[in-house]
Scaffold this active site. Structure first.
Site, PDB file in Angstrom:
ATOM      1  N   ASP A 244      -2.916   4.612  -2.357  1.00  0.00           N
ATOM      2  CA  ASP A 244      -3.967   5.157  -1.505  1.00  0.00           C
ATOM      3  C   ASP A 244      -4.408   6.536  -1.982  1.00  0.00           C
ATOM      4  OD1 ASP A 244      -5.284   4.735   1.196  1.00  0.00           O
ATOM      5  OD2 ASP A 244      -4.334   6.676   1.556  1.00  0.00           O
TER       6      ASP A 244
ATOM      7  N   HIS B 296     -10.990  -3.048   3.728  1.00  0.00           N
ATOM      8  CA  HIS B 296     -10.852  -2.709   5.154  1.00  0.00           C
ATOM      9  C   HIS B 296     -11.590  -1.428   5.524  1.00  0.00           C
ATOM     10  CE1 HIS B 296      -8.092  -0.284   2.941  1.00  0.00           C
ATOM     11  NE2 HIS B 296      -7.878   0.477   4.010  1.00  0.00           N
ATOM     12  N   ASP B 297     -12.187  -0.749   4.556  1.00  0.00           N
ATOM     13  CA  ASP B 297     -12.932   0.477   4.837  1.00  0.00           C
ATOM     14  C   ASP B 297     -14.440   0.251   4.849  1.00  0.00           C
ATOM     15  OD1 ASP B 297     -10.606   2.035   4.948  1.00  0.00           O
ATOM     16  OD2 ASP B 297     -10.626   2.385   2.786  1.00  0.00           O
TER      17      ASP B 297
ATOM     18  N   ASP C  48       0.866  -1.178   0.000  1.00  0.00           N
ATOM     19  CA  ASP C  48       0.000   0.000   0.000  1.00  0.00           C
ATOM     20  C   ASP C  48       0.906   1.232   0.000  1.00  0.00           C
ATOM     21  OD1 ASP C  48      -2.410   1.573   0.492  1.00  0.00           O
ATOM     22  OD2 ASP C  48      -3.214  -0.246   1.417  1.00  0.00           O
TER      23      ASP C  48
ATOM     24  N   GLU D  21      -6.391   3.818  -5.855  1.00  0.00           N
ATOM     25  CA  GLU D  21      -7.686   4.008  -5.177  1.00  0.00           C
ATOM     26  C   GLU D  21      -8.231   5.352  -5.650  1.00  0.00           C
ATOM     27  OE1 GLU D  21      -9.688   4.235  -0.722  1.00  0.00           O
ATOM     28  OE2 GLU D  21      -7.855   5.299  -1.172  1.00  0.00           O
TER      29      GLU D  21
HETATM   30  C1  GLC Z   1      -7.827   5.219   2.112  1.00  0.00           C
HETATM   31  C2  GLC Z   1      -7.642   3.972   2.953  1.00  0.00           C
HETATM   32  C3  GLC Z   1      -8.210   4.223   4.314  1.00  0.00           C
HETATM   33  C4  GLC Z   1      -7.480   5.367   4.948  1.00  0.00           C
HETATM   34  C5  GLC Z   1      -7.499   6.609   4.054  1.00  0.00           C
HETATM   35  C6  GLC Z   1      -6.490   7.611   4.505  1.00  0.00           C
HETATM   36  O1  GLC Z   1      -9.147   5.485   1.847  1.00  0.00           O
HETATM   37  O2  GLC Z   1      -8.204   2.863   2.314  1.00  0.00           O
HETATM   38  O3  GLC Z   1      -8.160   3.084   5.142  1.00  0.00           O
HETATM   39  O4  GLC Z   1      -8.046   5.666   6.182  1.00  0.00           O
HETATM   40  O5  GLC Z   1      -7.189   6.307   2.721  1.00  0.00           O
HETATM   41  O6  GLC Z   1      -5.187   7.171   4.236  1.00  0.00           O
END
Ligand code: GLC
Ligand code: CA
Length: 556
Positions: free
Chosen positions: A199, A325-326, A98, A256
């Protein structure tokens, strides 16, 4: 066609804190992952994505990085990482990390230097502004609640943080900062890792001048991202990042990319551009987050997926996922874990897994894990949940009310320890884990599902094997069937006239399949989650709750 490994791949997402604890401190770690590689090889996945494993104060469980080139002490050492990488490779499993480039931790030496004075050489690596008459520089809201600005009293200026105040945003307009990040990225690539999940990549660019939002709130609990998501110019950053790093390696890159439409995605992942391999889009799950109480709208879901499938076919590549995980667990969001766990978990799996793209499985999804149980607001660990609690309390909402909302929406639901067996602590650890094990672990665990003749786990393994064996499932064209059906999600994947029909009842009620154009034959059934009545007329038949079938077909 040239075979590209990341198109053939199935990705398994690991939340390291909750996967496997090897040293009895209640926290998952790298050696724990190593100890479970044989399980992953048995399952048949080909890539693991590790959520952040870098040094971090853990305000947002590792998404707040204080040293990009060191391993979080709780997870192990760099030597442990090198061994994990080698052991994964020995089993034919690739490893992607990540990569958090939008922000660092406030404990990162860059930020400590940057905040030390207005004249710091690294001042411009973060986003500092003067306030407006004792108020923040603009009205942006943090994605994790509250103003997106925090005042730093020492220098009297505010810094921007789209996420928590311990995650200051990096200033991507500064070339020296960008090149420092590229050096770090190349350092990891030089170690032989197989790529990155990047991310929050669509947030790297902020609207020039950081103007006020006309309306800071989008939905009641989701602020508007209008000025910092998918802004014009963000692709120039992605382009440079790729040119300076990824493009020189045989790696997989997954951005993402909240806010990016399928049409725009062609620019992000189009084969002609060579920017990224694929993106994680958000459209399908905003269907849920817009109204967490509503049941699945099959028509709307099909519309979204169909548009992504059609637009990227032959031009780019999709990442396919239902969980991460979100998000709370998908059987709790869109299935029925109480009455139809096996059927709903496998029907949802069949629906998304056989589309065109690289499927992702989030740890525990392959068991049909459901949301966990919360009895008290003190049980929430996630910083977002804790901020939500403070926010809702300040709005005068009762604790019962808050608990009910968070039980449905909290990210902690998917972060509970992986249930390996029915022994104490679910076989995850010899001691009490950092987050309470989901109490369903006595029934829902790896050992039980491996031993059972029929289980969600075996079904996922069959899906993985089927996809690997069939070229039509790799790049065959997707066509939706029964486009107005409100319960059944059905589609074909055809390549040179041959391929598969995928038929899934995504509701807890019986449904009807009716289609004359497609010839289905009983002998050609390749996968199903119910016993099929061989007397069914295959031009129209009844589907039981969450029944899923996959037929091999030839276009008529
Ligand atoms: C992304 C991650 C999340 C995190 C956020 C800030 O959305 O998937 O878990 O809290 O970024 O880094
Ligand atoms: Ca540990």
């Amino acid at each position: 066609m040239e075979r590209i490994w990341w198109k053939d791949a199935v990705v398994y997402q690991i939340y390291p804190r909750s996967f496997m604890d090897s040293n009895g401190d209640g926290i998952g770690d790298l050696n724990g992952i190593g100890a479970r590689l044989d399980y992953l090889a048995w399952l048949g996945i080909s890539v693991i994505w590790l959520c952040p494993i870098y040094r971090s104060p853990n305000d947002d469980n590792g998404y707040d990085i204080s040293d990009y080139q060191a391993i979080l002490e709780e997870f192990g050492t760099m030597a442990d990482f090198d061994r994990l990488l080698a052991e994964a490779h020995r089993r034919g499993i690739r490893v992607i990390l990540d990569l958090v480039l939008n922000h660092t931790s406030d404990a990162h030496p860059w930020f400590i230097e940057s905040r030390s004075s207005r004249d710091s050489p690294l001042r411009d690596w973060y986003i500092w502004r003067d306030g407006r008459d004792g108020h923040p520089p603009n009205n942006w809201e943090s994605i994790f609640q509250g103003s997106a600005w925090t005042l730093d009293p020492a220098t009297g200026q505010y810094f921007l943080h789209l996420f928590t105040e311990r995650q200051p945003d990096l200033n991507w307009e500064n070339p020296a900062l960008r090149h420092a990040l590229y050096d770090m990225v190349r350092w990891w690539l030089g170690k032989g890792i197989d790529g990155f999940r990047i991310d929050a990549i669509s947030h790297l660019k902020k609207a020039p001048g950081l103007p006020d939002l006309p309306n800071p709130w989008g939905l009641p609990w989701v602020p508007s991202y209008e000025m910092h998501m998918n802004q014009p110019g963000v692709l120039d950053f992605v382009d440079e990042l790729s040119r300076e790093t990824f493009r020189h390696y045989d790696v997989m890159t997954v951005g993402e990319a909240n806010g990016v439409s399928p049409e725009q995605a062609v620019e992000w992942v189009g084969s002609a551009r060579r920017r990224l391999s694929m993106i994680l889009q958000f459209e399908h799950w905003t269907l849920w987050s817009r109204d967490p109480h509503a049941s699945l709208d099959v028509v709307a879901l099909r519309k979204i997926f169909t548009r992504w499938q059609r637009t990227l076919h032959g031009r780019g590549w999709n990442a396919l996922y239902l969980e991460n995980h979100d998000l709370p667990r998908v059987v709790s969001r869109w299935g029925d874990p109480a009455r139809h766990r096996y059927e709903s978990a496998t029907a949802l799996a069949t629906m998304y897994f056989l589309m065109e793209g690289t499927p992702f499985i989030y740890q525990g999804q392959e068991l049909g894990m459901a949301n966990t149980e919360f009895h008290d607001l003190a049980e929430f660990d996630d910083v977002f949940a804790r901020n939500r609690i403070a926010q809702m309390r300040s709005e005068g909402r009762s604790d019962t009310d808050i608990l009910a909302e968070l039980a449905l929406t909290a990210r902690d639901n998917s972060r509970t320890p992986m249930p390996w067996d029915d022994t104490a602590n679910a076989g995850f650890s010899t001691t009490t884990p950092w987050l309470t094990v989901n109490p369903e672990y006595r029934e829902v665990n790896v050992a039980a599902q491996r031993a059972a003749s029929r289980s969600v786990l075996h079904y996922y393994r069959d899906l993985i094997a089927l996809r690997a064996a069939e070229p039509a499932l790799l790049d065959g064209r997707y066509d939706a069937l029964l486009e107005s059906n409100r319960k059944v999600y059905a589609y074909t994947r055809l390549r040179d006239g041959r391929g598969f029909a995928i038929i899934c009842n995504l509701s807890a009620a019986p449904a009807r399949y009716r289609h004359r154009g497609l010839v289905l034959r009983h002998e050609a059934l390749v996968l199903a989650n119910h016993d099929v009545n061989l007397h069914d007329d295959l031009t129209q038949f009844a589907l039981r709750p969450y029944e899923a079938r996959v037929y091999r077909v030839e276009a008529g």
